[in-house]
Design an enzyme around this catalytic site. Sequence first.
Site, mmCIF file in Angstrom:
data_model
loop_
_atom_site.group_PDB
_atom_site.id
_atom_site.type_symbol
_atom_site.label_atom_id
_atom_site.label_comp_id
_atom_site.label_asym_id
_atom_site.label_seq_id
_atom_site.Cartn_x
_atom_site.Cartn_y
_atom_site.Cartn_z
ATOM 1 N N SER A 17 0.806 -1.227 0.000
ATOM 2 C CA SER A 17 0.000 0.000 0.000
ATOM 3 C C SER A 17 0.837 1.273 0.000
ATOM 4 C CB SER A 17 -0.920 -0.001 1.231
ATOM 5 O OG SER A 17 -1.768 -1.127 1.208
ATOM 6 N N GLU A 47 -7.303 -3.631 -4.342
ATOM 7 C CA GLU A 47 -7.545 -2.179 -4.361
ATOM 8 C C GLU A 47 -7.464 -1.564 -2.958
ATOM 9 O OE1 GLU A 47 -7.341 -1.090 -7.118
ATOM 10 O OE2 GLU A 47 -8.273 -2.391 -8.579
#
Length: 398
Positions: A136, A376
Amino acid sequence: MARLAQTAGLTDVQSEILATVRQFVDKEVIPHAQELEHADTYPADIVAGMKEMGLFGITIPEEYGGLGESLLTYALVVEEIARGWMSVSGVINTHFIVAHMISRHGTEAQKQHFLPRMAIGEVRGSFSMSEPDLGSDVAAIKTKAKKTDDGYVIDGSKMWLTNGGSSNLIALLVKTDEGAEKPHQNLTTFLVEKPEGFGEVAPGLTIPGKIDKMGYKGVDTTEAVFDGYKIGADMVLGEAPGKGFAYMMDGVEVGRVNVAARACGIAIRAFELAVEYAQQRKTFGKAIAEHQAVAFKLAEMATKVEAAHLMMVNAARLKDSGARNDVEAGMAKLIASEYCAEVTQDSFRIHGGYGYSKEYEIERLMREAPFLLIGEGTSEIQKTIISRGLLREYKSRS
């Protein structure tokens, strides 16, 4: 027509598209998904059917050969496809993100070059931010593009490319030297054209092979290794070095809506399987659906399906309106992925021992649902996005 996950206010065109896709899923996807998934076989015939229906160009503007439909239409299509087999939705999801980025941020030359062929599925996109040493923390990207007299040279390794082998276009986020103090302002998105396949597919670009996964079978997930790969400056998205992070985040924002839609699709299917099985399976002289413990569980599952669907639809409609939807997209992705995992596990429990058998569809869904907790952005990342947005809106005046 099923009671759950209905969407009010759709146009006749949207309703017709969704009815066509649902019929396709029921006839061409669900009957073959188990066999293809267990064999980890690419669904070539199903993909050909999606091409024929124009799904690869569903959101591409009509002037470039697409259908020019909204994010909401696309998300509802994804929900239907994921209900049949999530991997099939993965084939078009990264393609959609790349097409969205080119439509929104590409130069006119880039739009003319890519979008008409993307609309018919001749060019298929993949999307690359992650690297082996980071997830991330996008600003910590190490893959670099060094400027030369005639373009750039790219070196580094990327990870988790959905459709990495079967695509022939990669939207690639790398580090460039823009002299900016903020790390994310030194990131640039390139449009990398390549042949399909594995191995050294182009000088300086290797796609090593498929990553073996717990679920999400059939669709290829790969690495990409760049070693002195040369690319022209005209393949910088929008011809704007240093803006790649913003472009990618725009893509991820619509991607989160579509991950929510995929989670809704799996949850719908898990509920369908559970409610059917619960009415057929008998214990103590009656169908297990007549036992209060199971009936209450079905009620909870249906409520979660409905809530997730409504939040997904709201996030898509906000994006279509032009409004900022980072908080709503994060909320939709968070709740849909978490509820999907819970509904799928409840369906598995209702199936009892049969749920553990590969003969039953719920076994596959149990391996697919966890992926959506990660794709995502993890739930923790969504909570970070949501909390920052809320604190921005509800800033204390004290």
